[in-house]
Design a protein around this motif. Structure first.
Motif, PDB file in Angstrom:
ATOM      1  N   ILE A  23       0.842  -1.207   0.000  1.00  0.00           N
ATOM      2  CA  ILE A  23       0.000   0.000   0.000  1.00  0.00           C
ATOM      3  C   ILE A  23       0.874   1.254   0.000  1.00  0.00           C
ATOM      4  CG2 ILE A  23      -1.626   1.346   1.387  1.00  0.00           C
ATOM      5  CD1 ILE A  23      -2.877  -1.282   2.301  1.00  0.00           C
ATOM      6  N   ALA A  24       1.913   1.247   0.855  1.00  0.00           N
ATOM      7  CA  ALA A  24       2.800   2.410   0.936  1.00  0.00           C
ATOM      8  C   ALA A  24       3.525   2.628  -0.382  1.00  0.00           C
ATOM      9  CB  ALA A  24       3.805   2.211   2.073  1.00  0.00           C
ATOM     10  N   LEU A  25       3.989   1.549  -0.986  1.00  0.00           N
ATOM     11  CA  LEU A  25       4.708   1.654  -2.253  1.00  0.00           C
ATOM     12  C   LEU A  25       3.777   2.129  -3.359  1.00  0.00           C
ATOM     13  CD1 LEU A  25       7.382   1.204  -3.704  1.00  0.00           C
ATOM     14  CD2 LEU A  25       6.722  -1.167  -4.085  1.00  0.00           C
ATOM     15  N   ASP A  26       2.539   1.639  -3.349  1.00  0.00           N
ATOM     16  CA  ASP A  26       1.546   2.055  -4.341  1.00  0.00           C
ATOM     17  C   ASP A  26       1.310   3.564  -4.253  1.00  0.00           C
ATOM     18  OD1 ASP A  26      -0.690   1.839  -6.197  1.00  0.00           O
ATOM     19  OD2 ASP A  26      -1.953   2.127  -4.422  1.00  0.00           O
ATOM     20  N   ARG A  27       1.169   4.056  -3.057  1.00  0.00           N
ATOM     21  CA  ARG A  27       0.960   5.494  -2.869  1.00  0.00           C
ATOM     22  C   ARG A  27       2.173   6.293  -3.338  1.00  0.00           C
ATOM     23  NH1 ARG A  27      -1.624   5.139   3.249  1.00  0.00           N
ATOM     24  NH2 ARG A  27      -3.751   4.533   2.603  1.00  0.00           N
ATOM     25  N   SER A  28       3.362   5.762  -3.027  1.00  0.00           N
ATOM     26  CA  SER A  28       4.586   6.448  -3.432  1.00  0.00           C
ATOM     27  C   SER A  28       4.691   6.537  -4.948  1.00  0.00           C
ATOM     28  CB  SER A  28       5.802   5.695  -2.873  1.00  0.00           C
ATOM     29  OG  SER A  28       7.007   6.240  -3.360  1.00  0.00           O
ATOM     30  N   LYS A  48       9.867  -1.261 -10.329  1.00  0.00           N
ATOM     31  CA  LYS A  48      10.741  -2.440 -10.329  1.00  0.00           C
ATOM     32  C   LYS A  48      10.513  -3.275  -9.073  1.00  0.00           C
ATOM     33  CE  LYS A  48      15.595  -3.821 -10.106  1.00  0.00           C
ATOM     34  NZ  LYS A  48      15.314  -5.138 -10.688  1.00  0.00           N
ATOM     35  N   GLU A  49      10.448  -2.615  -7.921  1.00  0.00           N
ATOM     36  CA  GLU A  49      10.226  -3.333  -6.664  1.00  0.00           C
ATOM     37  C   GLU A  49       8.840  -3.980  -6.639  1.00  0.00           C
ATOM     38  OE1 GLU A  49      10.219  -2.503  -1.830  1.00  0.00           O
ATOM     39  OE2 GLU A  49      10.859  -0.931  -3.227  1.00  0.00           O
ATOM     40  N   MET A  50       7.824  -3.242  -7.118  1.00  0.00           N
ATOM     41  CA  MET A  50       6.465  -3.766  -7.163  1.00  0.00           C
ATOM     42  C   MET A  50       6.422  -5.028  -8.034  1.00  0.00           C
ATOM     43  SD  MET A  50       3.284  -3.267  -6.117  1.00  0.00           S
ATOM     44  CE  MET A  50       3.022  -1.527  -5.717  1.00  0.00           C
ATOM     45  N   HIS A  51       7.148  -5.003  -9.161  1.00  0.00           N
ATOM     46  CA  HIS A  51       7.167  -6.135 -10.087  1.00  0.00           C
ATOM     47  C   HIS A  51       7.982  -7.296  -9.537  1.00  0.00           C
ATOM     48  CE1 HIS A  51       9.193  -8.395 -13.350  1.00  0.00           C
ATOM     49  NE2 HIS A  51       7.999  -8.391 -13.902  1.00  0.00           N
ATOM     50  N   ASP A  52       9.213  -7.013  -9.088  1.00  0.00           N
ATOM     51  CA  ASP A  52      10.118  -8.090  -8.663  1.00  0.00           C
ATOM     52  C   ASP A  52       9.592  -8.851  -7.452  1.00  0.00           C
ATOM     53  OD1 ASP A  52      11.682  -7.230 -10.712  1.00  0.00           O
ATOM     54  OD2 ASP A  52      13.278  -6.377  -9.473  1.00  0.00           O
ATOM     55  N   ASP A  53       9.012  -8.127  -6.503  1.00  0.00           N
ATOM     56  CA  ASP A  53       8.525  -8.768  -5.276  1.00  0.00           C
ATOM     57  C   ASP A  53       7.044  -9.148  -5.347  1.00  0.00           C
ATOM     58  OD1 ASP A  53      11.038  -8.419  -4.347  1.00  0.00           O
ATOM     59  OD2 ASP A  53      10.593  -6.723  -3.044  1.00  0.00           O
ATOM     60  N   LYS A  54       6.435  -8.917  -6.543  1.00  0.00           N
ATOM     61  CA  LYS A  54       5.016  -9.270  -6.763  1.00  0.00           C
ATOM     62  C   LYS A  54       4.090  -8.650  -5.699  1.00  0.00           C
ATOM     63  CE  LYS A  54       5.879 -13.627  -9.213  1.00  0.00           C
ATOM     64  NZ  LYS A  54       7.289 -13.373  -9.468  1.00  0.00           N
ATOM     65  N   LEU A  55       4.401  -7.418  -5.332  1.00  0.00           N
ATOM     66  CA  LEU A  55       3.607  -6.760  -4.295  1.00  0.00           C
ATOM     67  C   LEU A  55       2.219  -6.368  -4.790  1.00  0.00           C
ATOM     68  CD1 LEU A  55       6.347  -4.509  -2.654  1.00  0.00           C
ATOM     69  CD2 LEU A  55       5.409  -6.663  -1.816  1.00  0.00           C
ATOM     70  N   TYR A  56       2.040  -6.338  -6.113  1.00  0.00           N
ATOM     71  CA  TYR A  56       0.717  -6.000  -6.658  1.00  0.00           C
ATOM     72  C   TYR A  56      -0.342  -7.009  -6.211  1.00  0.00           C
ATOM     73  CZ  TYR A  56       2.656  -9.320 -10.032  1.00  0.00           C
ATOM     74  OH  TYR A  56       3.255 -10.410 -10.612  1.00  0.00           O
ATOM     75  N   LYS A  57       0.095  -8.241  -5.910  1.00  0.00           N
ATOM     76  CA  LYS A  57      -0.858  -9.260  -5.440  1.00  0.00           C
ATOM     77  C   LYS A  57      -1.420  -8.901  -4.072  1.00  0.00           C
ATOM     78  CE  LYS A  57       1.003 -13.149  -8.077  1.00  0.00           C
ATOM     79  NZ  LYS A  57       1.546 -14.521  -8.034  1.00  0.00           N
ATOM     80  N   GLU A  58      -0.607  -8.183  -3.290  1.00  0.00           N
ATOM     81  CA  GLU A  58      -1.073  -7.746  -1.980  1.00  0.00           C
ATOM     82  C   GLU A  58      -2.198  -6.713  -2.097  1.00  0.00           C
ATOM     83  OE1 GLU A  58      -0.033  -8.907   1.020  1.00  0.00           O
ATOM     84  OE2 GLU A  58       1.121 -10.383  -0.105  1.00  0.00           O
ATOM     85  N   LEU A  59      -2.267  -6.090  -3.271  1.00  0.00           N
ATOM     86  CA  LEU A  59      -3.309  -5.084  -3.516  1.00  0.00           C
ATOM     87  C   LEU A  59      -4.504  -5.683  -4.248  1.00  0.00           C
ATOM     88  CD1 LEU A  59      -0.972  -2.149  -4.610  1.00  0.00           C
ATOM     89  CD2 LEU A  59      -1.880  -2.619  -2.334  1.00  0.00           C
ATOM     90  N   GLY A  60      -4.468  -6.994  -4.447  1.00  0.00           N
ATOM     91  CA  GLY A  60      -5.605  -7.682  -5.049  1.00  0.00           C
ATOM     92  C   GLY A  60      -5.546  -7.821  -6.549  1.00  0.00           C
ATOM     93  N   TYR A  61      -4.392  -7.529  -7.154  1.00  0.00           N
ATOM     94  CA  TYR A  61      -4.281  -7.649  -8.616  1.00  0.00           C
ATOM     95  C   TYR A  61      -3.625  -8.983  -8.983  1.00  0.00           C
ATOM     96  CZ  TYR A  61      -5.606  -2.777  -8.966  1.00  0.00           C
ATOM     97  OH  TYR A  61      -6.299  -1.594  -8.898  1.00  0.00           O
ATOM     98  N   PRO A  62      -4.161  -9.664  -9.968  1.00  0.00           N
ATOM     99  CA  PRO A  62      -3.625 -10.982 -10.336  1.00  0.00           C
ATOM    100  C   PRO A  62      -2.273 -10.906 -11.032  1.00  0.00           C
ATOM    101  CG  PRO A  62      -5.335 -10.347 -11.886  1.00  0.00           C
ATOM    102  CD  PRO A  62      -5.342  -9.305 -10.801  1.00  0.00           C
ATOM    103  N   ASP A  63      -1.999  -9.784 -11.718  1.00  0.00           N
ATOM    104  CA  ASP A  63      -0.727  -9.664 -12.421  1.00  0.00           C
ATOM    105  C   ASP A  63      -0.290  -8.202 -12.461  1.00  0.00           C
ATOM    106  OD1 ASP A  63      -2.087  -8.421 -14.684  1.00  0.00           O
ATOM    107  OD2 ASP A  63      -2.760 -10.445 -15.192  1.00  0.00           O
ATOM    108  N   PHE A  64       0.953  -8.021 -12.871  1.00  0.00           N
ATOM    109  CA  PHE A  64       1.569  -6.686 -12.894  1.00  0.00           C
ATOM    110  C   PHE A  64       0.897  -5.780 -13.916  1.00  0.00           C
ATOM    111  CE2 PHE A  64       5.239  -3.932 -14.271  1.00  0.00           C
ATOM    112  CZ  PHE A  64       5.311  -3.200 -13.102  1.00  0.00           C
ATOM    113  N   GLU A  65       0.488  -6.357 -15.047  1.00  0.00           N
ATOM    114  CA  GLU A  65      -0.124  -5.556 -16.107  1.00  0.00           C
ATOM    115  C   GLU A  65      -1.416  -4.895 -15.621  1.00  0.00           C
ATOM    116  OE1 GLU A  65      -1.562  -6.032 -20.772  1.00  0.00           O
ATOM    117  OE2 GLU A  65      -0.937  -7.789 -19.615  1.00  0.00           O
ATOM    118  N   ASN A  66      -2.263  -5.664 -14.952  1.00  0.00           N
ATOM    119  CA  ASN A  66      -3.519  -5.107 -14.441  1.00  0.00           C
ATOM    120  C   ASN A  66      -3.274  -3.992 -13.436  1.00  0.00           C
ATOM    121  OD1 ASN A  66      -5.738  -6.398 -15.719  1.00  0.00           O
ATOM    122  ND2 ASN A  66      -5.176  -8.290 -14.682  1.00  0.00           N
ATOM    123  N   TYR A  67      -2.259  -4.193 -12.584  1.00  0.00           N
ATOM    124  CA  TYR A  67      -1.934  -3.159 -11.602  1.00  0.00           C
ATOM    125  C   TYR A  67      -1.527  -1.865 -12.311  1.00  0.00           C
ATOM    126  CZ  TYR A  67       0.885  -0.326  -8.524  1.00  0.00           C
ATOM    127  OH  TYR A  67       1.416   0.756  -7.857  1.00  0.00           O
TER     128      TYR A  67
END
Length: 343
Positions: A23-28, A48-67
């Motif tokens: 959430i913090a990274l998304d806001r940043s 890069k961090e959001m993609h490499d660590d797959k943090l987008y899944k924590e926000l409810g997105y199935p993949d990086f593209e959707n995020y």
């Protein structure tokens, strides 16, 4: 189940540290995206961090593209441009020329440091169009490839010279070793012969000196004893000289063998180094040489598809599509065969 602030359905669970980080990274990312000219590199690092660590899944997105589409408002290709910038370019470099935009920065990120420096020195990256920048990069890469090919030729020539030098040293080492062994054998035989001669002289002298008293030795016999003693002394001196020479030859042989072995080892190391450099150049050159074939093939495919598209209403449309599909299938089968052979 409940919904998060973005309207994404999330499981009922206590927020984890990873989720809080997402959430913090998304806001940043969103904040920095709004002021991209001032903090482009932060956006790149965040994506890069959001993609490499797959943090987008924590926000409810199935993949990086959707995020990227939903939250940042960019397509996957653009997002990967941002990521390549973070991976290949330093923060200081990006901040110094970030006003040129992500497309140009992404192009520069694909270059190695020397190529990138040459591009910046030869073109005004801020004012040049993307098309012109691509052309300049292609020109520099082509020149670089020519230099690599030339360097590869030089490496291969030097490699052949070193191989020949190693062969010459190996042959010389072989013959020198044989020659030293022959000389050593001759010296040993000569030493053995002298030793036997000395023993024989000592025996003769002893026999003459030990004759019974009643057989008084004549002047001639006394002279013979003295002659034999003198010959014995000379024989002993020759024996010592032969032994010393044999030792010298043995030491020289060992030294020559050691020098030759060291020279061969050094040449082998140089050859291995050149082969390594040559293989790198060859790998780069092979990859680059493939590009024209690939581009030519893609151009032919595009022309064929355009031709088929123009005849959609013709009775032969099905036939044309069938032939195109056969071509694609033939290529696929041949490539699969090559892959099977390499495994």
């Amino acid at each position: 189940m409940n919904e998060n602030e973005n309207g994404i359905v999330m499981p009922d669970a206590v927020l984890s540290d990873k989720h809080s980080r997402a959430i913090a990274l998304d806001r940043s990312i969103k904040i920095h995206a709004q002021i991209a000219q001032q903090s482009l590199y932060e956006v790149c690092k965040g994506l890069k961090e959001m993609h490499d660590d797959k943090l987008y899944k924590e926000l409810g997105y199935p993949d990086f593209e959707n995020y990227c589409i939903s939250e940042v408002g960019i397509k996957k290709v653009q997002a990967y441009n941002f990521i390549s910038i973070a991976e290949r370019l330093s923060e200081n470099f990006v901040q110094s020329i970030e006003q040129i935009g992500t497309t140009k920065l992404a192009l520069l990120a694909k270059l190695d440091e020397l190529e990138r420096k040459e591009v910046i020195q030869t073109v005004d990256v801020e004012s040049v169009t993307v098309k012109k920048l691509k052309e300049k990069i292609k020109e520099i890469k082509f020149q670089h490839d020519l230099e690599l090919d030339d360097q590869k030729d030089q490496y291969e020539k030097k490699l052949q010279e070193l191989e020949q030098e190693r062969e010459n040293i190996s042959v010389k080492y072989h013959f020198d070793k044989q020659a030293h062994h022959r000389e050593l054998d001759e010296a040993k035989k000569k030493s053995e012969s002298l030793t036997a001669h000395i023993k024989e002289l000592e025996k003769q002298i002893q026999e003459l000196e030990e004759r019974p008293i009643e057989y008084m030795q004549s002047t001639a016999e006394l002279e013979e004893i003295e002659r034999l003693k003198s010959e014995l002394q000379e024989a002993k001196e020759r024996e010592q000289a032969v032994k010393a020479e044999a030792e010298r030859m043995q030491d020289a042989s060992a030294e020559t063998v050691a020098e030759s072995a060291q020279q061969i080892e050094e040449l082998q190391a140089k050859i291995a180094e050149l082969e390594s450099k040559s293989s790198v150049s060859r790998a780069v050159s092979t990859k680059e040489l493939f590009k024209p074939y690939f581009q030519s093939c893609m151009q032919s495919i595009n022309l064929m598809v355009e031709y088929i598209a123009k005849h959609k209403q013709d009775s032969d449309f099905g036939f044309l599509v069938s032939k195109a599909e056969q071509t694609a299938e033939a290529i696929k089968n041949q490539l699969q065969s090559l892959k099977n052979q390499s495994e």
